[in-house]
Design an enzyme around this catalytic site. Structure first.
Site, PDB file in Angstrom:
ATOM      1  N   HIS A   1      -4.331 -43.214  29.669  1.00 42.98           N
ATOM      2  CA  HIS A   1      -3.368 -44.308  29.759  1.00 42.98           C
ATOM      3  C   HIS A   1      -3.407 -45.001  31.108  1.00 42.98           C
ATOM      4  O   HIS A   1      -3.127 -46.203  31.199  1.00 42.98           O
ATOM      5  CB  HIS A   1      -1.952 -43.789  29.485  1.00 42.98           C
ATOM      6  CG  HIS A   1      -1.625 -43.685  28.036  1.00 42.98           C
ATOM      7  ND1 HIS A   1      -1.884 -42.557  27.289  1.00 42.98           N
ATOM      8  CD2 HIS A   1      -1.055 -44.569  27.175  1.00 42.98           C
ATOM      9  CE1 HIS A   1      -1.494 -42.750  26.041  1.00 42.98           C
ATOM     10  NE2 HIS A   1      -0.991 -43.964  25.944  1.00 42.98           N
ATOM     11  N   GLY A   2      -3.696 -44.282  32.167  1.00 40.62           N
ATOM     12  CA  GLY A   2      -3.691 -44.927  33.468  1.00 40.62           C
ATOM     13  C   GLY A   2      -4.311 -44.054  34.536  1.00 40.62           C
ATOM     14  O   GLY A   2      -4.234 -42.826  34.479  1.00 40.62           O
TER      15      GLY A   2
END
Length: 457
Positions: A323-324
């Site tokens: 996700h990041g």
């Protein structure tokens, strides 16, 4: 370009539908090539520099698949998957890795600061799904045009859903406008597009004003009051849902206009009564990917309890990192992995869990962990958590109306897909949705046009 922009809604989409319909009627053998061309235009509109990256990614992975079918060397596909992940790491994680190295005393590396190509996480995972299934003997070979469309199909190239080749490839061979339900598909596609836009514009975007100032203050080292912390945390809980599920509804609706059914990605996740239930309802296509291509590969539940718990933790930690590129995302994923492991232990022990209590505990866990997902650093997250506990004062002015409305729709309402497919085909309904679409356009013209949150992933 954004789905919630005038250039897409009033220019690109009508032009794309006209060209697609023309190809379908005049030269059906050109239809897929037209869709590939349109998808590349759509992708390049944001930043044309990355079109060659997408094109090269498609060409090289397709070439690997053809080479493997001719001479199935056991090392070829693992090497291709490793190269895909290496490209993803260079663009998405190089700054993150540089920051980790800089933690070593005496090391001071400069961040490369590369621009993240939109959709790279999603089209990389599409390559991995196909190549893995090809190596396992589950996937056949495909022509370049069809494979390129699978990877670059513009409704889902930027932010999903993650579509398996088996869910979509056979649909490319159909004559979508010759189907007996073609008109119904187009109607329901327009309805899904409108509902998704409305969710984004009327429910998701207004919550940004409740969320962004508070998290920005926390990132700047300011104290956050209890009222501000709960406002921002609950606001983001529903902002990210309506932002991402609204995008998914639009993607599913747009795909239907071109005769393609994409898999659903949300099933009222905030009704979940366990964390396992939540991940069966939230970002469902990613959950299936993590389960089938990571969790099972790590051993799943077939090699004993210890392996199962470790596999859950590793899978969700990697899911958080996907996700990041930040330690807060890693911590968010690890907490969900630990929470899923705790659920396994609870069920194995045979302890009861009343439905209402399960819903309350699950909701509280999900809401509190969203803080790590949204915060830009652990320090900012800690400032929010202090506020949630009331350690910095109660504060005042809690803005609850938009949050209450969003919560009611998210928890009590059906999914857009279910609602649209329950509605009967009526003229008055078409007029109503037409009016709603016009109102959305007027709202888009008046307000700031927010990007979709998942574009950064």
């Amino acid at each position: 370009m954004l789905f919630n922009s005038f250039v897409f809604l009033l220019a690109f989409l009508p032009t794309a539908l006209a060209l697609h319909a023309l190809a379908e009627r005049v030269r059906p053998d050109w239809r897929l090539a037209v869709l590939v061309g349109l998808s590349l235009v759509f992708y390049g509109w944001w930043d044309p520099r990355f079109v060659p990256l997408l094109g090269a990614s498609v060409l090289l992975n397709w070439w690997v698949s053809r080479l493997y079918l001719r001479a199935p060397a056991p090392w070829l596909i693992p090497l291709a998957i490793a190269l895909n992940l290496a490209v993803l790491a260079l663009f998405k994680y190089l700054d993150f890795l540089t920051d980790l190295v800089d933690l070593i005393p005496g090391v001071d590396l400069a961040r490369p600061g590369w621009v993240l190509p939109l959709g790279i996480s999603f089209f990389t995972f599409h390559h991995i799904m196909y190549l893995t299934d090809l190596r396992a003997g589950r996937a056949p070979g495909f022509g370049l045009t069809k494979y390129a469309l699978y990877i670059a199909f513009f409704p889902q190239v930027l932010a999903g859903p993650l579509v398996r080749w088996s869910e979509i490839m056979h649909q490319f061979d159909e004559r979508p406008y010759d189907r007996p339900d073609a008109a119904e598909r187009i109607g329901r596609g327009l309805m899904l597009l409108t509902v998704g836009l409305a969710k984004k514009v009327f429910l998701g975007d207004p919550l940004a004003a409740y969320v962004n100032p508070v998290f920005q203050a926390a990132a700047a080292g300011k104290a956050v009051t209890m009222a501000e912390a709960w406002q921002a945390t609950l606001g983001f809980t529903f902002q990210i849902y309506f932002d991402f599920s609204g995008y998914t509804d639009m993607a599913l609706g747009i795909a239907l206009l071109f005769g393609v059914v994409l898999p659903q990605n949300f099933d009222v996740p905030y009704r979940a009564t366990s964390l396992q239930d939540f991940w069966r309802r939230w970002h469902m296509t990613l959950s299936r990917f993590l389960r089938d291509y990571l969790y099972i590969g790590f051993g799943g539940n077939r090699r004993g309890l210890a392996v199962q718990l470790a596999a859950l933790l590793a899978t969700m930690t990697l899911g958080g990192l996907w996700h990041g590129a930040g330690l807060t995302f890693v911590a968010w994923g690890a907490l969900h992995g630990a929470g899923l492991g705790a659920g396994v232990l609870w069920r194995r022990a045979g302890f009861p869990m009343p439905v209402v209590l399960g819903w309350v505990l699950t909701s509280l866990f999900v809401v509190l962990t969203w803080v790590l997902f949204r915060a830009t650093s652990f320090e900012a997250a800690l400032a929010i958590y202090k506020g949630l506990l009331g350690l910095t004062g109660p504060g005042s002015g809690f803005k609850w109306r938009a949050i209450a409305a969003a919560a009611a729709v998210a928890i009590l309402g059906p999914t857009a897909w279910a609602a649209v497919h329950r509605l009967p085909p009526r003229r008055w309904l078409a007029v109503l949705f037409g009016l709603l679409f016009v109102v959305v356009l007027l709202k888009i013209g008046d307000d700031a046009n927010y990007e979709f949150i998942y574009f950064q992933f």
